[in-house]
Design an enzyme around this catalytic site. Structure first.
Site, PDB file in Angstrom:
ATOM      1  N   LYS A  82       0.874  -1.191   0.000  1.00 64.51           N
ATOM      2  CA  LYS A  82       0.000   0.000   0.000  1.00 64.51           C
ATOM      3  C   LYS A  82       0.900   1.226   0.000  1.00 64.51           C
ATOM      4  CE  LYS A  82      -3.877   1.944   2.682  1.00 64.51           C
ATOM      5  NZ  LYS A  82      -4.724   1.793   3.885  1.00 64.51           N
ATOM      6  N   SER A 157      -9.730   1.751   2.937  1.00 66.66           N
ATOM      7  CA  SER A 157      -8.893   2.560   2.080  1.00 66.66           C
ATOM      8  C   SER A 157      -7.850   1.760   1.289  1.00 66.66           C
ATOM      9  CB  SER A 157      -8.171   3.608   2.930  1.00 66.66           C
ATOM     10  OG  SER A 157      -7.291   2.972   3.839  1.00 66.66           O
ATOM     11  N   SER A 181      -9.941  -0.608   7.086  1.00 61.68           N
ATOM     12  CA  SER A 181      -9.338  -0.514   5.748  1.00 61.68           C
ATOM     13  C   SER A 181      -8.629  -1.748   5.221  1.00 61.68           C
ATOM     14  CB  SER A 181      -8.367   0.652   5.702  1.00 61.68           C
ATOM     15  OG  SER A 181      -9.089   1.833   5.535  1.00 61.68           O
TER      16      SER A 181
HETATM   17  N1  GLN Z   1     -13.161   4.009   6.314  1.00 56.27           N
HETATM   18  C1  GLN Z   1     -12.527   4.436   7.516  1.00 56.27           C
HETATM   19  C2  GLN Z   1     -12.195   5.907   7.453  1.00 56.27           C
HETATM   20  O1  GLN Z   1     -12.366   6.492   6.431  1.00 56.27           O
HETATM   21  C3  GLN Z   1     -11.333   3.580   7.827  1.00 56.27           C
HETATM   22  C4  GLN Z   1     -10.091   4.026   7.206  1.00 56.27           C
HETATM   23  C5  GLN Z   1      -8.917   3.141   7.552  1.00 56.27           C
HETATM   24  O2  GLN Z   1      -9.054   2.117   8.206  1.00 56.27           O
HETATM   25  N2  GLN Z   1      -7.759   3.592   7.160  1.00 56.27           N
HETATM   26  O3  GLN Z   1     -11.781   6.472   8.419  1.00 56.27           O
END
Ligand code: GLN
Length: 469
Positions: A82, A157, A181
């Site tokens: 990532k 994400s 994410s």
């Molecule tokens: N969807 C969540 C957010 O936008 C989780 C993001 C993540 O785990 N990096 O905060």
């Protein structure tokens, strides 16, 4: 050459001289070049580094034979990182224009550990900028598509890492899970995703989102592979004081395991087919001899509010370092979502509002942690859905941040409480979109989750599937 599906198959092929690591890299790169135009899962493909590492792999096999795998437990395992993971000499953007041309001078601890274990770095994957999002659409470099249906989001994400793995562009990929994410994109792409216990894996060298919630994990095709990767990435690190070795009293795999089904995770708004997949999984666990127990986690309904106070508060602090002076582009290069979180976070931390929001959220956070502690007095792990809905269409929630935040409703609790979570694929819905479930356990209970997951795969005769593009 058919690309092998698992770490074990890769090792057999390399040691048995069925293919070389260079040929392996050729084959993955060929896939990426032919098909990633459709997905947009990679931001940077690191061909040169990959070939260099592949040559070392082939040398190790030639010199050490079978023992090469003993010295390098992830020998020849092709990994996609990532783009939040700092990789020395390879551009690292966090999918934001702020870091568009940033080339780190050092690698994250996890990157270093994986390289020492023999992996081959194929490139850096797209994600929501700064890991803010649940669909991949917040990337400043365009959204990633779901490889099972290009009209749908792959989740976020860690969108690119999940999509790339489902399309067989690598053997493993890495992710970060601050509120879901890793687990949610794993669920949307039909692969295995591990969110480790908070502190089980070093955060050093990974672009910080919310430091008390960030957990560093990975995607694989099988639970066995997830375990093999975790064996390498876990452990204390001098550069991250929150990273710890497993305690001596870490949860053990008992002969008779109890799995809790929390009623709060099956409420209003849960898609029928998504629910059915979890209930069907429960039946499989029962058949395996696991005892199912109805449990309650009464403060679950507050988890999303707690998360969307604590997380932006920490985001606003962490993003303060990108001032455009020391590195990166000026702050005007931040996208709308990052700006929204910086403002929300600054607001909940400011004098006069701190007590009403941040401090209150921290108190409720303790309540959520307590719910889990009480539940784990009686059960060894918890079975739950990952996402309230199957993958949604590109653009469906992009204009509505609150709707997007609700996508995290079933995943944030594990982060708020620092617990490990293992997302596993389990079938497809009537539209051909992936379904699955998650297992959560007490802190440092990864071995229990792996044991349950591996047994589940055996019981269901699970065969990893690659999305055809
Ligand atoms: N969807 C969540 C957010 O936008 C989780 C993001 C993540 O785990 N990096 O905060």
């Amino acid at each position: 050459m058919e690309t092998p599906l698992t770490i074990e198959e890769t090792h057999k092929g390399l040691i048995g001289k069925k293919f070389s690591a260079v040929e392996l890299v050729d084959s993955y790169l060929k896939q990426i070049k032919a098909k990633d135009g459709k997905l947009n899962s990679f931001l940077t493909v690191s061909d040169e580094v990959a070939y260099e590492q592949a040559k070392s792999t082939d040398k190790a096999v030639a010199g050490l034979g079978k023992d090469a795998v003993k010295v390098h437990p992830l020998l020849g395992v092709v990994v996609a990182f990532k783009d939040l993971f700092l990789t020395k000499g390879i551009r690292t953007t966090a999918s934001s224009k702020v870091l568009e041309s940033y080339v780190p001078a050092y690698s994250a601890t996890v990157v270093r550990k994986l390289q020492d274990a023999g992996t081959i770095s194929i490139g850096k994957t797209n994600c929501d900028a700064w890991a803010h999002g649940a669909s991949g659409e917040n990337s400043d470099f365009g959204p990633t598509k779901n490889p099972w249906n290009l009209e749908y989001v792959p989740g976020g994400s860690s969108s690119g890492s999940a999509a790339a793995l489902a399309a067989n562009f690598s053997l493993i990929s890495t992710g970060t899970d601050t509120g879901g994410s890793i687990r949610q994109p794993a669920n949307f792409c039909s692969i295995v995703g591990l969110k480790p216990t908070y502190g089980a894996v070093s955060r050093y060298g990974i672009v910080a989102m919310a430091s008390s919630l960030d957990s560093i994990g990975h995607f694989t095709r099988t639970v066995g592979d997830s375990e093999k990767v975790f064996q390498v990435t876990k452990g204390a690190d001098d550069y991250d004081s929150t990273a710890k070795d497993f305690p001596d009293d870490a949860a053990e795999i008992k002969p008779h395991l109890k799995l809790g089904i929390p009623k709060e995770y099956f409420g209003e708004g849960l898609d029928r087919e998504a629910e059915k997949a979890v209930l069907d999984a429960a039946k499989v666990f029962k058949k395996m001899g696991v005892e199912l127990v109805d449990i309650s986690l009464p403060h679950t309904k507050y988890a999303i509010s707690v998360y969307y106070i604590v997380q932006p508060a920490e985001v606003s602090s962490n993003l303060g370092r990108y001032d455009g002076t020391r590195f990166g582009n000026p702050r005007a290069s931040f996208g709308a979502e990052a700006k929204r979180r910086i403002m929300l976070g600054t607001y909940v931390l400011s004098a006069g509002y701190y007590d009403a929001y941040y401090l209150k959220a921290m108190k409720v956070r303790s309540k959520i942690i307590q719910d889990f502690l009480i539940a784990f007095e009686n059960v060894d792990a918890i079975l739950a859905p990952v996402s309230p809905t199957p993958p949604f269409k590109l653009g469906e929630k992009a204009g509505n941040p609150l709707q997007m935040y609700l996508a995290d409703i079933l995943t944030v609790s594990a982060n708020v409480a620092g617990l490990p979570g293992l997302a596993m694929p389990f079938g497809f819905n009537s539209k051909g979109l992936p379904l699955g479930f998650q297992l959560m356990g007490p802190r440092f209970s990864e071995e229990v989750l792996f044991a349950l997951g591996k047994e589940f795969e055996k019981e269901t005769e699970y065969k990893p599937k690659v999305a055809k593009l």
